[in-house]
Design a protein around this motif. Structure first.
Motif, short mmCIF file in Angstrom:
data_model
loop_
_atom_site.label_atom_id
_atom_site.label_comp_id
_atom_site.label_asym_id
_atom_site.label_seq_id
_atom_site.Cartn_x
_atom_site.Cartn_y
_atom_site.Cartn_z
N SER A 30 -7.15 -6.97 -20.12
CA SER A 30 -6.75 -6.06 -19.05
C SER A 30 -6.27 -6.83 -17.82
O SER A 30 -5.30 -6.43 -17.16
N TYR A 31 -6.95 -7.93 -17.53
CA TYR A 31 -6.54 -8.75 -16.38
C TYR A 31 -5.12 -9.30 -16.59
O TYR A 31 -4.29 -9.26 -15.66
N GLU A 32 -4.83 -9.78 -17.78
CA GLU A 32 -3.49 -10.32 -18.04
C GLU A 32 -2.43 -9.23 -18.00
O GLU A 32 -1.31 -9.46 -17.52
N ARG A 33 -2.77 -8.05 -18.47
CA ARG A 33 -1.77 -6.97 -18.46
C ARG A 33 -1.47 -6.52 -17.04
O ARG A 33 -0.32 -6.29 -16.68
N ILE A 34 -2.51 -6.37 -16.22
CA ILE A 34 -2.28 -5.98 -14.83
C ILE A 34 -1.52 -7.08 -14.08
O ILE A 34 -0.60 -6.79 -13.29
N SER A 35 -1.86 -8.35 -14.34
CA SER A 35 -1.14 -9.46 -13.71
C SER A 35 0.32 -9.49 -14.14
O SER A 35 1.22 -9.80 -13.34
N PHE A 36 0.57 -9.16 -15.40
CA PHE A 36 1.95 -9.11 -15.89
C PHE A 36 2.75 -8.04 -15.14
O PHE A 36 3.90 -8.27 -14.74
N CYS A 37 2.15 -6.87 -14.94
CA CYS A 37 2.84 -5.80 -14.20
C CYS A 37 3.11 -6.21 -12.75
O CYS A 37 4.18 -5.91 -12.20
N MET A 38 2.16 -6.92 -12.15
CA MET A 38 2.38 -7.38 -10.79
C MET A 38 3.53 -8.38 -10.72
O MET A 38 4.36 -8.33 -9.80
N VAL B 261 -13.00 3.95 -14.99
CA VAL B 261 -12.60 2.58 -14.67
C VAL B 261 -13.77 1.79 -14.12
O VAL B 261 -14.04 0.65 -14.54
N LEU B 262 -14.51 2.36 -13.20
CA LEU B 262 -15.64 1.66 -12.60
C LEU B 262 -16.80 1.49 -13.58
O LEU B 262 -17.67 0.65 -13.36
N ALA B 263 -16.80 2.29 -14.65
CA ALA B 263 -17.82 2.13 -15.69
C ALA B 263 -17.50 0.98 -16.63
O ALA B 263 -18.28 0.70 -17.55
N GLY B 264 -16.35 0.32 -16.44
CA GLY B 264 -15.99 -0.83 -17.25
C GLY B 264 -14.81 -0.63 -18.16
O GLY B 264 -14.43 -1.55 -18.90
N ASN B 265 -14.17 0.53 -18.13
CA ASN B 265 -13.02 0.80 -19.00
C ASN B 265 -11.74 0.37 -18.29
O ASN B 265 -10.93 1.20 -17.85
N TYR B 266 -11.55 -0.94 -18.19
CA TYR B 266 -10.37 -1.45 -17.49
C TYR B 266 -9.12 -1.42 -18.37
O TYR B 266 -8.02 -1.63 -17.86
N LEU B 267 -9.28 -1.17 -19.67
CA LEU B 267 -8.11 -0.93 -20.50
C LEU B 267 -7.37 0.33 -20.04
O LEU B 267 -6.14 0.38 -20.03
N LEU B 268 -8.13 1.34 -19.62
CA LEU B 268 -7.53 2.55 -19.08
C LEU B 268 -6.81 2.25 -17.78
O LEU B 268 -5.70 2.78 -17.53
N ALA B 269 -7.40 1.41 -16.94
CA ALA B 269 -6.74 1.05 -15.68
C ALA B 269 -5.43 0.31 -15.95
O ALA B 269 -4.41 0.56 -15.30
N ALA B 270 -5.44 -0.60 -16.94
CA ALA B 270 -4.21 -1.31 -17.29
C ALA B 270 -3.15 -0.37 -17.83
O ALA B 270 -1.95 -0.54 -17.55
N SER B 271 -3.55 0.66 -18.58
CA SER B 271 -2.59 1.65 -19.09
C SER B 271 -1.96 2.43 -17.94
O SER B 271 -0.76 2.71 -17.94
N ALA B 272 -2.78 2.80 -16.94
CA ALA B 272 -2.24 3.52 -15.79
C ALA B 272 -1.28 2.64 -14.99
O ALA B 272 -0.21 3.11 -14.55
N VAL C 119 4.93 -1.70 -3.41
CA VAL C 119 3.84 -2.22 -2.58
C VAL C 119 2.57 -1.42 -2.82
O VAL C 119 1.46 -1.99 -2.92
N GLN C 120 2.70 -0.11 -2.94
CA GLN C 120 1.52 0.73 -3.18
C GLN C 120 0.85 0.37 -4.51
O GLN C 120 -0.38 0.27 -4.60
N LEU C 121 1.65 0.14 -5.54
CA LEU C 121 1.08 -0.21 -6.84
C LEU C 121 0.46 -1.60 -6.81
O LEU C 121 -0.59 -1.85 -7.44
N LEU C 122 1.08 -2.54 -6.07
CA LEU C 122 0.49 -3.87 -5.96
C LEU C 122 -0.86 -3.83 -5.28
O LEU C 122 -1.79 -4.56 -5.66
N ILE C 123 -1.00 -2.97 -4.30
CA ILE C 123 -2.30 -2.84 -3.62
C ILE C 123 -3.35 -2.30 -4.58
O ILE C 123 -4.50 -2.76 -4.62
N VAL C 124 -2.96 -1.32 -5.39
CA VAL C 124 -3.89 -0.76 -6.38
C VAL C 124 -4.29 -1.82 -7.40
O VAL C 124 -5.46 -1.94 -7.78
N CYS C 125 -3.32 -2.64 -7.84
CA CYS C 125 -3.63 -3.71 -8.80
C CYS C 125 -4.62 -4.71 -8.21
O CYS C 125 -5.57 -5.13 -8.90
N CYS C 126 -4.41 -5.09 -6.97
CA CYS C 126 -5.34 -6.02 -6.33
C CYS C 126 -6.74 -5.42 -6.21
O CYS C 126 -7.75 -6.11 -6.42
N ALA C 127 -6.80 -4.13 -5.88
CA ALA C 127 -8.10 -3.47 -5.77
C ALA C 127 -8.81 -3.41 -7.12
O ALA C 127 -10.03 -3.59 -7.21
#
Length: 695
Positions: A359-367, A295-306, A333-341
């Motif tokens: 990825s940003y839109e997908r994470i925002s949609f989950c939030m 994820v920190l290497a730039g693979n935020y598609l994987l973060a959105a999948s998680a 609440v725990q997942l929202l904190i992870v999304c913000c991070a």
């Protein structure tokens, strides 16, 4: 059959099968073939024997099942072609009686691929073959799936793990009784996964099928453990200060200077002083979870999948216990904190490691789903029901396609109803001539000459080209017959004058990877007479070419030779490529490896994206690998097309189009290993678009 000569044994076994179909004779021939398969060291002999066994399988499958374990011994060969053919035969012969023994051998072979003595690349390829074979057996026979899937899941951290996790995904859907044990194993193996595509499939499985309370809690804990400690942005800040720390540590790791006397090249003495850097043991990053690294290497598609997987788990828990449950609120609440991070880390990064908009839109949609009860009610059925229903349709589509392909192979026309059946053994010796061949030789020669498929009359007429005009003194036309590796021109020349034409020659030249084998001879053609002759042209690669030339002849009324230019004959690439199929993983691998790309813009009067895709598939003679479902009112379409040439070259096409108003817009990208295929297919697509537009 007992001869010490392998050639004699081979011919005797083939003759025995040709003369008799009795089980005893077929069994003896099959045993002889398997002995040759395992005794001969020449790979060519092994491939020929496997072809014979494949031919015998069509009529004597039950007899070959008795020697199936002997055929499996051919897997000991390191040659990939032999292994592939062996597994293809075994998959056709496997039955409920021998499936347990076959799976035992396949499991032993897949364990061998982990050995350090074998080549890594060949072991990865062989493991992919074995996983595909085990996948086929597990789908056919449910009783062996349970004993295999847990063994294969041990390979989720090695090369070829994508095939394994895709197999696990299908097994989880088809066999509900095995879900609990498979999900438990997947939770344990989650932290060992190394590749991002494998992680995404594994996370989708956990989010979709983690319905049991115990497995649900274990899956949530495992995913958060793979994320590591929050926040994520601290890691990027540490990277910025890494260079300063390295500079400060240089003076600390340098040892005391050492001085010694050396002799120079001219024989004089000199003093040499050197500083030796001591080896410093760096802190290993093994403690950082793989998911966090990716994820920190730039693979935020994987973060959105998680995040999407965890959202599904929370929605399913909400459906069971309600919105007011304390456990549901804590997890939300725990997942929202992870999304913000994640969003904070993605926005703080620079360059390629910055979070993309999708990825940003997908994470925002989950939030929003977690915080807005109205949005949660609207999308809950889509996330919890429609996703799995779509996957079920995909599996049904793949199985239906496989059955249809197998049915088409079985229903292929072998001979016409009125075709002559020749029994060579019943003919007298004086009747046999040079043209009388046995069935095996006839099949071999027909394949070598490219005559395995006889075109009908309409198809032959489509390949007739007029070379000269009707008003020319010499009329010429030709019929082109493509025999895979060569082109045969059947040329007809008609003398339309009342004089004899002497030394008439058709001189041909080529453009592209075409080569004229021999120069046509000269002919004398009488008044109103005609002559037919053939010219052979060799083809060395899959590329569009042209054939042009002249007709030269001497006339009795003129001292100089007369020259008539011929019309150009196009050699289309469509004659050399055929629809083919491959897995998504293989397609993506080839797409990444192929360096030649041709990008063609869409310019057509077709107003429907599905109709445009059908037009491209029909015009380019390709196979669509992307499943076709009802898309509703969607105006977007993306599809992967694949074809293979007679020379074994691969052609990849990606169609990405969108309907804007009453017009279809987008791009078509072609990739191939050679430049000729990419350019030729691009020219073909441009031509069919313009021709359709002109209509």
């Amino acid at each position: 059959l007992q001869s010490p000569s392998s050639a004699v044994c081979y011919e005797a076994a083939w003759t025995l099968v040709s003369l008799s179909s009795a089980p005893t004779a077929v069994r003896a021939a099959a045993q002889t073939y398997t002995q040759l398969l395992n005794a001969e060291s020449d790979n060519n002999v092994k491939l020929i024997v496997l072809e014979k066994l494949m031919a015998m399988r069509k009529h004597h499958a039950k007899v070959l099942q008795e020697v199936l374990m002997d055929i499996l011994r051919a897997l000991n060969s390191p040659n990939s072609s032999i292994r592939r053919k062996t597994l293809a035969i075994v998959m056709e012969l496997v039955s409920p009686r021998n499936v347990s023994e076959v799976m035992l051998v396949l499991k032993k072979e897949i364990v061998k691929t982990q050995s350090k003595d074998v080549d890594k690349e060949s072991a990865t390829e062989y493991r992919a073959m074995l996983v595909k074979a085990i996948h086929t057996c597990a789908i056919k026979f449910a009783n062996v799936a349970d004993s295999v899937v847990h063994l294969l899941m041990d390979f989720l951290s090695s090369d070829g793990a994508l095939d394994v996790v895709l197999f696990v995904r299908e097994i989880v859907q088809i066999y509900p009784d095995m879900r609990r044990s498979i999900l438990k194993k997947l939770v344990l193996c989650l932290s060992d996964i190394k590749a991002a595509p494998v992680y995404r499939v594994a996370l989708w499985i956990l989010g979709e099928y983690a319905e049991d309370a115990e497995i649900r809690d274990d899956a949530i804990d495992a995913i958060y453990e793979c994320f590591g400690d929050l926040p994520f942005v601290e890691d990027s800040e540490r990277k910025d200060g890494a260079e300063e720390e390295e500079e400060k540590s240089v003076s600390q790791v340098m040892s005391a200077p050492s001085t010694k006397v050396t002799v120079l090249a001219d024989g004089t003495y000199a003093t040499q002083t050197a500083f030796t850097a001591m080896e410093e043991v760096a802190d290993s990053d093994d403690s950082v979870p793989t998911l966090r690294k990716l994820v920190l290497a730039g693979n935020y598609l994987l973060a959105a999948s998680a995040v999407a997987a965890l959202t599904k788990v929370i929605l399913r828990l909400t459906k069971d216990k309600g919105d007011d449950d304390a456990r549901v609120k804590d997890l939300s609440v725990q997942l929202l904190i992870v999304c913000c991070a994640l969003i904070q880390a993605g926005k703080a990064s620079k360059g390629t490691t910055r979070m993309d908009k999708d990825s940003y839109e997908r994470i925002s949609f989950c939030m929003r789903v977690l915080m807005d009860p109205t949005a949660q009610q609207e999308v809950a059925s889509v996330l919890l029901n429609d996703c799995r229903a779509t996957f079920c349709e995909l599996i049904k589509h793949e199985h239906a396609t496989a059955k249809a392909t197998a049915k088409d192979k079985q229903s292929e026309l072998v001979a016409q109803p009125d075709a002559l059946i020749s029994f060579r053994q019943l003919k007298a010796r004086r009747v046999l001539g040079a043209d009388d061949l046995d069935l095996d030789d006839e099949a071999t020669l027909s394949l070598a000459a490219g005559k395995d498929k006889t075109p009908d009359f309409a198809e032959q007429l489509a390949h007739v080209y007029q070379l000269t005009g009707f008003s020319d003194p010499v009329y010429a036309e030709t019929q082109i017959t493509v025999h895979e590796y060569d082109i045969v021109l059947d040329i007809l020349v008609i003398n339309r004058t009342d004089q004899t034409l002497s030394n008439l020659t058709v001189e041909l030249s080529t453009v592209g990877d075409l080569k004229l084998v021999e120069r046509p001879q000269s002919y004398n053609i009488g008044p109103r007479d005609h002559r037919r002759f053939k010219a052979n042209i060799k083809v060395s690669s899959t590329e569009t070419g042209q054939i042009f030339g002249t007709v030269v002849y001497d006339s009795s009324t003129s001292a100089e030779s007369t020259v008539i230019n011929l019309n150009e004959i196009p050699v289309e690439i469509m004659d050399y490529i055929h629809p083919a199929t491959c897995t998504d993983a293989v397609y993506r691998q080839m797409w990444a490896e192929f360096e030649w790309e041709n990008k063609v813009g869409v310019n057509t009067l077709i107003t429907d994206v599905d109709e445009f895709l059908d037009h491209i598939i029909e015009s380019t003679n390709m196979n669509c690998l992307t499943p076709r479902f009802e898309r509703g009112q969607s105006t977007f379409l993306a599809a992967n097309l694949y074809a293979k040439s007679v020379f074994g070259e691969d052609a990849l096409v990606n169609v990405s189009v969108e309907k804007v108003g009453n017009k279809v817009e987008g791009y078509i990208r072609i990739r191939a290993k050679t430049q000729g295929i990419a350019l030729s297919i691009g020219d073909r697509i441009t031509f069919v678009q313009k021709s359709r537009a002109s209509e």
